[in-house]
Design a protein around this motif. Structure first.
Motif, PDB file in Angstrom:
ATOM      1  N   ASN A 135       1.365  -7.444 -13.913  1.00  0.00           N
ATOM      2  CA  ASN A 135      -0.056  -7.098 -13.904  1.00  0.00           C
ATOM      3  C   ASN A 135      -0.822  -7.901 -12.858  1.00  0.00           C
ATOM      4  N   ILE A 136      -0.469  -9.154 -12.692  1.00  0.00           N
ATOM      5  CA  ILE A 136      -1.118  -9.985 -11.679  1.00  0.00           C
ATOM      6  C   ILE A 136      -0.786  -9.463 -10.293  1.00  0.00           C
ATOM      7  N   LEU A 137       0.493  -9.155 -10.067  1.00  0.00           N
ATOM      8  CA  LEU A 137       0.903  -8.621  -8.771  1.00  0.00           C
ATOM      9  C   LEU A 137       0.182  -7.305  -8.483  1.00  0.00           C
ATOM     10  N   ASP A 138       0.091  -6.432  -9.469  1.00  0.00           N
ATOM     11  CA  ASP A 138      -0.622  -5.164  -9.279  1.00  0.00           C
ATOM     12  C   ASP A 138      -2.094  -5.404  -8.940  1.00  0.00           C
ATOM     13  N   SER A 139      -2.700  -6.390  -9.561  1.00  0.00           N
ATOM     14  CA  SER A 139      -4.095  -6.721  -9.258  1.00  0.00           C
ATOM     15  C   SER A 139      -4.245  -7.212  -7.825  1.00  0.00           C
ATOM     16  N   PHE A 140      -3.323  -8.071  -7.395  1.00  0.00           N
ATOM     17  CA  PHE A 140      -3.358  -8.553  -6.016  1.00  0.00           C
ATOM     18  C   PHE A 140      -3.214  -7.396  -5.029  1.00  0.00           C
ATOM     19  N   ILE A 141      -2.310  -6.480  -5.335  1.00  0.00           N
ATOM     20  CA  ILE A 141      -2.091  -5.331  -4.443  1.00  0.00           C
ATOM     21  C   ILE A 141      -3.339  -4.458  -4.403  1.00  0.00           C
ATOM     22  N   ASP A 142      -3.933  -4.191  -5.565  1.00  0.00           N
ATOM     23  CA  ASP A 142      -5.164  -3.396  -5.598  1.00  0.00           C
ATOM     24  C   ASP A 142      -6.268  -4.069  -4.777  1.00  0.00           C
ATOM     25  N   ASP A 143      -6.420  -5.375  -4.975  1.00  0.00           N
ATOM     26  CA  ASP A 143      -7.446  -6.115  -4.223  1.00  0.00           C
ATOM     27  C   ASP A 143      -7.178  -6.043  -2.717  1.00  0.00           C
ATOM     28  N   ALA A 144      -5.918  -6.195  -2.337  1.00  0.00           N
ATOM     29  CA  ALA A 144      -5.557  -6.163  -0.914  1.00  0.00           C
ATOM     30  C   ALA A 144      -5.797  -4.775  -0.319  1.00  0.00           C
ATOM     31  N   LEU A 145      -5.431  -3.728  -1.054  1.00  0.00           N
ATOM     32  CA  LEU A 145      -5.671  -2.361  -0.569  1.00  0.00           C
ATOM     33  C   LEU A 145      -7.170  -2.100  -0.396  1.00  0.00           C
ATOM     34  N   LYS A 173      -2.682   5.358   7.940  1.00  0.00           N
ATOM     35  CA  LYS A 173      -1.606   5.133   8.905  1.00  0.00           C
ATOM     36  C   LYS A 173      -1.116   3.687   8.907  1.00  0.00           C
ATOM     37  N   ASN A 174      -2.022   2.735   8.646  1.00  0.00           N
ATOM     38  CA  ASN A 174      -1.630   1.326   8.770  1.00  0.00           C
ATOM     39  C   ASN A 174      -2.077   0.436   7.617  1.00  0.00           C
ATOM     40  N   ILE A 175      -2.614   1.024   6.561  1.00  0.00           N
ATOM     41  CA  ILE A 175      -3.142   0.205   5.467  1.00  0.00           C
ATOM     42  C   ILE A 175      -2.044  -0.562   4.722  1.00  0.00           C
ATOM     43  N   VAL A 176      -0.870   0.035   4.594  1.00  0.00           N
ATOM     44  CA  VAL A 176       0.217  -0.642   3.883  1.00  0.00           C
ATOM     45  C   VAL A 176       0.624  -1.914   4.623  1.00  0.00           C
ATOM     46  N   MET A 177       0.674  -1.843   5.954  1.00  0.00           N
ATOM     47  CA  MET A 177       1.052  -3.015   6.739  1.00  0.00           C
ATOM     48  C   MET A 177       0.049  -4.139   6.513  1.00  0.00           C
ATOM     49  N   GLY A 178      -1.230  -3.830   6.655  1.00  0.00           N
ATOM     50  CA  GLY A 178      -2.257  -4.859   6.470  1.00  0.00           C
ATOM     51  C   GLY A 178      -2.310  -5.379   5.043  1.00  0.00           C
ATOM     52  N   ALA A 179      -2.270  -4.479   4.082  1.00  0.00           N
ATOM     53  CA  ALA A 179      -2.360  -4.883   2.677  1.00  0.00           C
ATOM     54  C   ALA A 179      -1.148  -5.698   2.241  1.00  0.00           C
ATOM     55  N   THR A 180      -0.007  -5.472   2.853  1.00  0.00           N
ATOM     56  CA  THR A 180       1.181  -6.268   2.522  1.00  0.00           C
ATOM     57  C   THR A 180       0.960  -7.729   2.889  1.00  0.00           C
ATOM     58  N   TYR A 181       0.448  -7.973   4.092  1.00  0.00           N
ATOM     59  CA  TYR A 181       0.196  -9.358   4.505  1.00  0.00           C
ATOM     60  C   TYR A 181      -0.902 -10.003   3.655  1.00  0.00           C
TER      61      TYR A 181
END
Length: 116
Positions: free
Chosen positions: A29-39, A50-58
């Motif tokens: 759940n914490i990881l999912d929250s971080f991913i949502d926040d990053a996206l 086109k490039n959101i996954v790359m940026g959100a991953t970092y």
């Protein structure tokens, strides 16, 4: 579509050897929250499908790194009778630096951004 992006980000995070161990320790759940926040942040910063996954991953990697309380930004110097510890790079990490580089690339070259 968002679930596909989240799955892709999780897959990419596991490719970073220094982050994989941290991610494995985090509650899902914490990881999912971080991913949502990053996206959300990446979208606000101008990343597109086109490039959101790359940026959100970092950015997610940065959030995980901060949450893990790893002190990799602490530098240590030892003399014969004295040890000095100090923060390097203003508390930043390589993941945040790469995210910010990608964000700057959006402003200078809107046709594409790439990993160098």
């Amino acid at each position: 579509m968002k679930e596909e992006m989240k799955t892709s980000i999780k897959t990419r995070l596991n490719l970073f050897p220094n982050i994989k161990a941290i991610v494995d320790k985090l509650d899902e759940n914490i990881l999912d929250s971080f991913i949502d926040d990053a996206l959300n942040q990446a979208e606000d910063d101008g990343f597109t499908e086109k490039n959101i996954v790359m940026g959100a991953t970092y950015l997610t990697a940065h959030f995980c790194h901060v949450a893990s309380n790893e002190n990799s930004n602490i530098q240590e110097q030892t003399a014969a009778v004295l040890t000095v510890k100090y923060f390097d790079r203003g508390g930043s990490d390589d993941y945040l630096i790469e995210y910010l580089r990608l964000k700057r690339a959006l402003k200078t070259n809107t046709s594409s951004i790439r990993f160098l």
